[in-house]
Enzyme design. Structure first.
Site, mmCIF file in Angstrom:
data_model
loop_
_atom_site.group_PDB
_atom_site.id
_atom_site.type_symbol
_atom_site.label_atom_id
_atom_site.label_comp_id
_atom_site.label_asym_id
_atom_site.label_seq_id
_atom_site.Cartn_x
_atom_site.Cartn_y
_atom_site.Cartn_z
ATOM 1 N N ILE A 1 39.091 -3.190 21.846
ATOM 2 C CA ILE A 1 37.971 -3.591 20.992
ATOM 3 C C ILE A 1 37.199 -4.739 21.650
ATOM 4 O O ILE A 1 37.747 -5.804 21.909
ATOM 5 C CB ILE A 1 38.446 -4.026 19.594
ATOM 6 N N LYS A 2 35.928 -4.489 21.891
ATOM 7 C CA LYS A 2 35.054 -5.473 22.531
ATOM 8 C C LYS A 2 34.418 -6.336 21.447
ATOM 9 O O LYS A 2 33.701 -5.836 20.580
ATOM 10 C CB LYS A 2 33.993 -4.740 23.351
ATOM 11 N N ILE A 3 34.701 -7.630 21.504
ATOM 12 C CA ILE A 3 34.287 -8.587 20.468
ATOM 13 C C ILE A 3 33.407 -9.668 21.100
ATOM 14 O O ILE A 3 33.757 -10.220 22.146
ATOM 15 C CB ILE A 3 35.515 -9.265 19.833
ATOM 16 N N THR B 1 32.044 -0.046 27.980
ATOM 17 C CA THR B 1 30.778 0.446 27.451
ATOM 18 C C THR B 1 30.209 -0.589 26.499
ATOM 19 O O THR B 1 30.879 -1.554 26.126
ATOM 20 C CB THR B 1 30.962 1.775 26.688
ATOM 21 N N ALA C 1 35.404 -0.507 23.718
ATOM 22 C CA ALA C 1 34.420 -0.027 22.753
ATOM 23 C C ALA C 1 33.962 -1.218 21.921
ATOM 24 O O ALA C 1 34.784 -1.920 21.330
ATOM 25 C CB ALA C 1 35.044 1.046 21.862
#
Length: 215
Positions: free
Chosen positions: A86-88, A27, A60
């Site tokens: 965790i999307k970085i 997402t 996310a």
């Protein structure tokens, strides 16, 4: 190859899950906004809802662009559910955040990858996934599939465990090309995944079988 669905739409996630081939979800803030999900509490609750539907990883995305802000957001997101990744973003502060989070055992997905050099840095920092955006490269007359191929060679050369998560999938041909060259994961809209089901000879053959049976 793992199949992730790129959406925040719960009904589409359930439909993909019912197909029996769903391995995870990605997402981003744009997808959340598309579903009318606003406000931090609502967004966090929506991530938890998605994790309850699927069994695999759920990416996310943080919205901060500084190290401290990313870490603060990441810790909140990681505490939501064990499936959260965790999307970085691929920026210098993002690489530092990936290195820190990977050291804490928190899974990360380095997003907005457009070059093999960026993918190399993300892997060096310990990213769980890298997300090359192949469709957006195609949009500017570059070749997104060639980027996936280059990253595959580099990772195989040095035994990096980072998984190649091909993103910005626009059609079923993208999915098949990624499978041919060894992408670990694709994340795609549901329509592109469902398009793999279709072939006119299948429809013709099934219609004939049923017609013969009815005779």
């Amino acid at each position: 190859m793992k199949f992730f669905i790129d959406t925040a739409n719960v009904e589409q996630i359930k439909e993909a899950q019912d197909l029996g081939i769903l391995d995870g979800v990605t997402t981003n803030p744009s997808l959340m906004a598309k579903e009318g999900i606003k406000g931090e509490e609502n967004i966090l609750n929506h991530y938890k809802t998605i994790c309850e539907i699927v069994e695999g990883d759920v990416s996310a995305e943080v919205i901060s662009t500084d190290f401290n802000g990313m870490i603060k957001e990441a810790e909140v997101l990681a505490n939501l559910h064990e499936q959260i990744v965790i999307k970085i973003p691929m920026i210098a502060e993002g690489i530092k955040a990936i290195k820190y989070l990977s050291g804490k055992g928190i899974k990360t997905n380095c997003t907005l990858i457009f070059s093999s050099g960026q993918a190399l840095l993300a892997a060096k920092a310990g990213a769980t996934y890298v997300s090359p955006f192949i469709g957006r490269l195609d949009d500017i007359s570059s070749d997104g599939i060639n980027l996936i191929e280059d990253i595959r060679v580099i990772y195989d050369n040095y035994g990096f465990q980072t998984e190649i998560l091909a993103a910005s999938i626009r059609n079923p041909i993208h999915i098949l090309d990624c499978a041919r060259i060894g992408a670990d994961v694709i994340t795609s809209p549901l329509d592109s995944i469902k398009a793999l089901l279709k072939h006119p000879l299948t429809d013709i053959g099934l219609a004939k079988f049923l017609a013969d049976h009815n005779k």
